[in-house]
Scaffold this motif. Structure first.
Motif, PDB file in Angstrom:
ATOM      1  N   PRO A 225      27.942  -4.272   7.934  1.00  0.00           N
ATOM      2  CA  PRO A 225      28.831  -4.160   6.773  1.00  0.00           C
ATOM      3  C   PRO A 225      28.029  -3.678   5.562  1.00  0.00           C
ATOM      4  N   CYS A 226      28.378  -2.513   5.056  1.00  0.00           N
ATOM      5  CA  CYS A 226      27.559  -1.933   3.969  1.00  0.00           C
ATOM      6  C   CYS A 226      28.392  -1.069   3.042  1.00  0.00           C
ATOM      7  N   ASP A 227      29.706  -1.322   2.969  1.00  0.00           N
ATOM      8  CA  ASP A 227      30.572  -0.437   2.199  1.00  0.00           C
ATOM      9  C   ASP A 227      30.262  -0.447   0.712  1.00  0.00           C
ATOM     10  N   GLU A 228      29.681  -1.541   0.200  1.00  0.00           N
ATOM     11  CA  GLU A 228      29.360  -1.560  -1.229  1.00  0.00           C
ATOM     12  C   GLU A 228      28.197  -0.632  -1.552  1.00  0.00           C
ATOM     13  N   PHE A 229      27.559  -0.079  -0.527  1.00  0.00           N
ATOM     14  CA  PHE A 229      26.443   0.838  -0.726  1.00  0.00           C
ATOM     15  C   PHE A 229      26.798   2.282  -0.362  1.00  0.00           C
ATOM     16  N   PHE A 230      28.085   2.557  -0.133  1.00  0.00           N
ATOM     17  CA  PHE A 230      28.495   3.925   0.225  1.00  0.00           C
ATOM     18  C   PHE A 230      28.221   4.909  -0.917  1.00  0.00           C
ATOM     19  N   GLU A 231      28.400   4.455  -2.170  1.00  0.00           N
ATOM     20  CA  GLU A 231      28.114   5.371  -3.288  1.00  0.00           C
ATOM     21  C   GLU A 231      26.637   5.736  -3.347  1.00  0.00           C
ATOM     22  N   ILE A 232      25.768   4.764  -3.095  1.00  0.00           N
ATOM     23  CA  ILE A 232      24.324   5.051  -3.072  1.00  0.00           C
ATOM     24  C   ILE A 232      24.013   6.028  -1.951  1.00  0.00           C
ATOM     25  N   ARG A 233      24.612   5.825  -0.797  1.00  0.00           N
ATOM     26  CA  ARG A 233      24.458   6.753   0.330  1.00  0.00           C
ATOM     27  C   ARG A 233      24.817   8.168  -0.086  1.00  0.00           C
ATOM     28  N   ASP A 234      25.974   8.335  -0.707  1.00  0.00           N
ATOM     29  CA  ASP A 234      26.428   9.671  -1.098  1.00  0.00           C
ATOM     30  C   ASP A 234      25.528  10.280  -2.170  1.00  0.00           C
ATOM     31  N   LYS A 235      25.081   9.459  -3.110  1.00  0.00           N
ATOM     32  CA  LYS A 235      24.197   9.954  -4.167  1.00  0.00           C
ATOM     33  C   LYS A 235      22.875  10.444  -3.569  1.00  0.00           C
ATOM     34  N   ALA A 236      22.352   9.704  -2.587  1.00  0.00           N
ATOM     35  CA  ALA A 236      21.103  10.111  -1.939  1.00  0.00           C
ATOM     36  C   ALA A 236      21.291  11.410  -1.175  1.00  0.00           C
ATOM     37  N   LEU A 237      22.431  11.558  -0.527  1.00  0.00           N
ATOM     38  CA  LEU A 237      22.686  12.785   0.228  1.00  0.00           C
ATOM     39  C   LEU A 237      22.817  13.984  -0.706  1.00  0.00           C
ATOM     40  N   ILE A 238      23.503  13.806  -1.814  1.00  0.00           N
ATOM     41  CA  ILE A 238      23.665  14.894  -2.783  1.00  0.00           C
ATOM     42  C   ILE A 238      22.314  15.296  -3.388  1.00  0.00           C
ATOM     43  N   ALA A 239      21.353  14.361  -3.401  1.00  0.00           N
ATOM     44  CA  ALA A 239      20.010  14.698  -3.899  1.00  0.00           C
ATOM     45  C   ALA A 239      19.371  15.795  -3.057  1.00  0.00           C
ATOM     46  N   HIS A 240      19.771  15.902  -1.792  1.00  0.00           N
ATOM     47  CA  HIS A 240      19.275  16.987  -0.943  1.00  0.00           C
ATOM     48  C   HIS A 240      20.145  18.216  -1.197  1.00  0.00           C
TER      49      HIS A 240
END
Length: 290
Positions: A225-240
């Motif tokens: 369960p990690c849905d509260e970290f989905f925004e961090i995931r997306d931000k890290a991906l956009i960094a690439h």
């Protein structure tokens, strides 16, 4: 358990860590777990996939340096540590017949020899848990398949004092997982949820390709369960930035629908030296309380 928990994620290229298991890593970082990304190659032969950056001569000429800076930014966003294993990107061969792989690339290395670099890093970092790709690489990129191969060898060898004696004191990881975030049940659930709401789905073509490839269903053993970290995931991906279009299909599913329909990231437990019961909701199940 009073000992520091440590998680190592072994990936093929910079950006893989942000598209596969990133929310899981951010979750564990928030809990005080020490997380290290081992990146096998520099992504030197990766295409510029963001249409907004295609044709930029500086990026094309300095892709290695650009991708390293992107990795630095993603690492900071996720809060993880990161090490380069120093292999050279193999590229993704295309055509029929496929062209030969470039001389000296990662996928052409001797598996046992290449695994030595990862053994050294495992013995230095001492992870209890390692994540990587399955035998198909998640998808059949030669670098992903090679990443799987060296991780399997290193997992077994790191604890053996007779193997790679030059790589430091032995350390035996306890569990090995395959990333399975791009699984069929998740894709179907999100696809149907979007259609039910009268919205377009980016997953129609994915599901059609699944039918064509007839890939066997993977066994999903572990749901984090990690849905509260989905925004961090997306931000890290956009960094690439060279690798992802921020207006592309990756980001077309509204966050509230993702959280409601599929709030986890999934893994397949490939090896375990500790007792655990399936399904799990923790990569450290069987370790945390021992």
């Amino acid at each position: 358990m009073t000992e520091q928990l440590r998680l190592m994620a072994v990936h093929a290229h910079p950006d893989d860590e942000s598209s596969k298991g990133a929310a899981t890593m951010a979750k564990y970082v928030s809990e005080g777990v020490d997380v290290l990304v081992a990146t096998c190659t520099g992504g030197e032969r990766g295409s510029i996939l963001n249409p907004k950056l295609q044709g930029d001569p500086y990026i094309e000429e300095h892709i290695h340096e650009v991708r390293k800076k992107e990795m630095d930014e993603a690492r900071e966003i996720l809060g993880v540590k990161q090490e380069w294993l120093g292999f050279v990107d193999s590229g993704l061969p295309e055509g029929d017949p496929l062209p030969p792989l470039p001389e000296g690339c990662f996928a052409l290395q001797d598996v046992d020899e290449a695994a030595g670099r990862l053994v050294k890093l495992i013995r230095e970092f001492k992870p209890q848990v390692i994540t990587t790709y399955d035998e198909n690489g998640g998808y059949p990129h030669p670098d992903h398949i090679m990443t799987h191969k060296i991780t399997m060898v290193a997992f077994e060898a790191a604890g053996d004092p007779e193997k790679y004696p030059e790589a430091g004191e032995p350390w035996q990881p306890q569990k090995l997982y395959y990333n399975q975030g791009f699984n069929k049940p998740r894709t179907i659930a999100l696809h149907e949820a979007l259609l039910e709401r009268g919205m377009d789905s980016p997953y129609g073509e994915w599901l059609e390709r699944w039918k064509q490839f007839e890939q066997r269903e993977r066994t999903l053993t572990t749901y984090i369960p990690c849905d509260e970290f989905f925004e961090i995931r997306d931000k890290a991906l956009i960094a690439h930035a060279t690798q992802i279009d921020p207006d592309g299909g990756w980001f077309r599913v509204p966050m509230d629908i993702q959280r409601e329909v599929w709030p986890t990231e999934e893994y397949e437990l490939a090896k375990s030296l500790v007792d655990t019961s399936l399904p799990e909701d923790d990569l450290f199940a069987g370790i945390r309380n021992n």
